[in-house]
Every structure is written in C-alpha cells, then in structure tokens.
Design an enzyme around this catalytic site. Sequence first.
Site, short mmCIF file in Angstrom:
data_model
loop_
_atom_site.label_atom_id
_atom_site.label_comp_id
_atom_site.label_asym_id
_atom_site.label_seq_id
_atom_site.Cartn_x
_atom_site.Cartn_y
_atom_site.Cartn_z
N SER A 1 -7.39 -3.76 -6.25
CA SER A 1 -6.37 -3.63 -5.22
C SER A 1 -6.18 -4.97 -4.53
O SER A 1 -7.09 -5.81 -4.50
CB SER A 1 -6.79 -2.58 -4.18
OG SER A 1 -5.97 -2.63 -3.03
N TYR B 1 -12.46 0.62 1.92
CA TYR B 1 -11.65 0.69 0.70
C TYR B 1 -11.52 -0.71 0.09
O TYR B 1 -11.71 -0.89 -1.12
CB TYR B 1 -10.27 1.26 1.02
CG TYR B 1 -9.36 1.36 -0.18
CD1 TYR B 1 -9.49 2.39 -1.10
CD2 TYR B 1 -8.35 0.42 -0.38
CE1 TYR B 1 -8.65 2.49 -2.19
CE2 TYR B 1 -7.50 0.51 -1.48
CZ TYR B 1 -7.66 1.54 -2.38
OH TYR B 1 -6.83 1.62 -3.47
#
Length: 254
Positions: free
Chosen positions: A145, A159
């Site tokens: 990501s 995250y």
Amino acid sequence: MQVRFDGRAVVVTGASGGIGAALARAFGAAGGRVAVHYHTQRDAAEHVVADIAAAGGEAFAVQADLSDSAQVAAFGAAVLARLGRVDVLVNNAGDMFERVLVEHTSDEHYDRVMNANVASLFRVCRWAVPVMRAQGGGNIVNMSSISARRGGGGGTVLYGASKAAVSTFTRGLALELAADNIRVNAVAPGLILTPLHDKYTPLERLRANVAQIPLGRAGTPADCVGAVFFLASDAMSAYVTGQVIEVNGGLLMP
C-alpha cells in the site's frame, strides 16, 4: 503484447470484492484457472466465480481464515485438489478494520490488523513455496500500500506499518527464492475506490485526498490489474523480482 495466462493455476486471496475481485475476473478472462479465496463473503465470492464462468473462464471459490495455520493447510489442500499446482499467487487479503489513534489502540486491534495483513500472507507463502519449488517455479505478487511509505496516518498507523512489513517481506522472500525460479514482487496501490474506503474513510477526507492526486482522480480496482499482470507474467517480467510497483496516480513518487 497481450498478456495471457492460458491454463495457468492462479490463486487470488481476498477475492470476494474490491481489488481482489477485479484481479480474479481479469485472470479468468485471460485464460487462468482461478481459485477465488474469501473469508466471510461467500455470496460475493460465488458471484465473482459466476462472472468468470459466464465469460468462458474457469474458477471456484474457497473459504479460509488465512491467519489460522490449520485453515491455511485446508485451503491449500482444496486448491491443489482442483488446480494441481500454483503458477501465480496473489496475496491480496487484508483489512484496516477501523481508524484508531495509536494511544487508543487495543492489543486486540493490533493483533487483528497484523494477523490479517502480515500473518496471513506469511502463512500462505509458507504453504505455496514448496509447491512452487517442486513444480519448478512460480510467481508471487503481494499487495502492499502507499501507506507503507507514507506511514498511514489518520488513525491507520498500524495498517501502514503492516503494509511496510509486506513490502520488506516481499524483498526478503525474493532473495530467498531467486535460485528456485520463484519471483516475488508487490504492488502498492494508492487511493483506490474499494469497499474499504466506503467503510473507513469519511467523504470529506476522501475528497481532500483525491484533490492531492496529480492525475486528478481516485483509482479503481481495474487500475491495479496491469501492474499485477506484468509481475505475474514471465513473458513480461522474467528479470524482475523483489520490486514494489507504486500504483497511485502520482500521489507518491519515490
């Protein structure tokens, strides 16, 4: 050059929606025999399978909590019973679960994020590596990501940290498996319009983030297909391993 995966055994985890579903459908349309993994969204996964079949492809759904070693073993057995091998593994399963500041983060939330995004990927790779080695090679594509480089923020520090672990794991595993003809790479999506943002990103925050993107729009799951296809195809990327391709509309230019 048209990228094809005719007859290739393809496993996509987290394929019931979002990027994973787009990838599963694309691999099916390109001739792949696709294992569509899901955790809880059975109906959505079966819909993806039906779409692939309707387009003339071959696919089946398989359920597992990939953070659980026993379920990964059962998942692997089910995949091999249907496909016999694994030519391409796309580790897409993962989640944010909620936005929460570090000081308010519980141990349970920490474990949940790390299990979903790191432990599951590790366990699936641990299963797939000997399979690929025995068959003479294969390609692994992990989903990182933009948060891995930008640090998350806005309540998504864990995250981001988990996705940074994915990127580092990708590079390390690529080194470990290079001699086995197994290439390991990753794709790092930026702001992609998926159910994840529907659940966790307020509309005003989403609009502000989109306004920063040089290409002037948020991405879609389909925008990630080309990068994954490139990395999964020996015809396109036989000399590429240990790399993380950023797909973010110019929001991050490392």
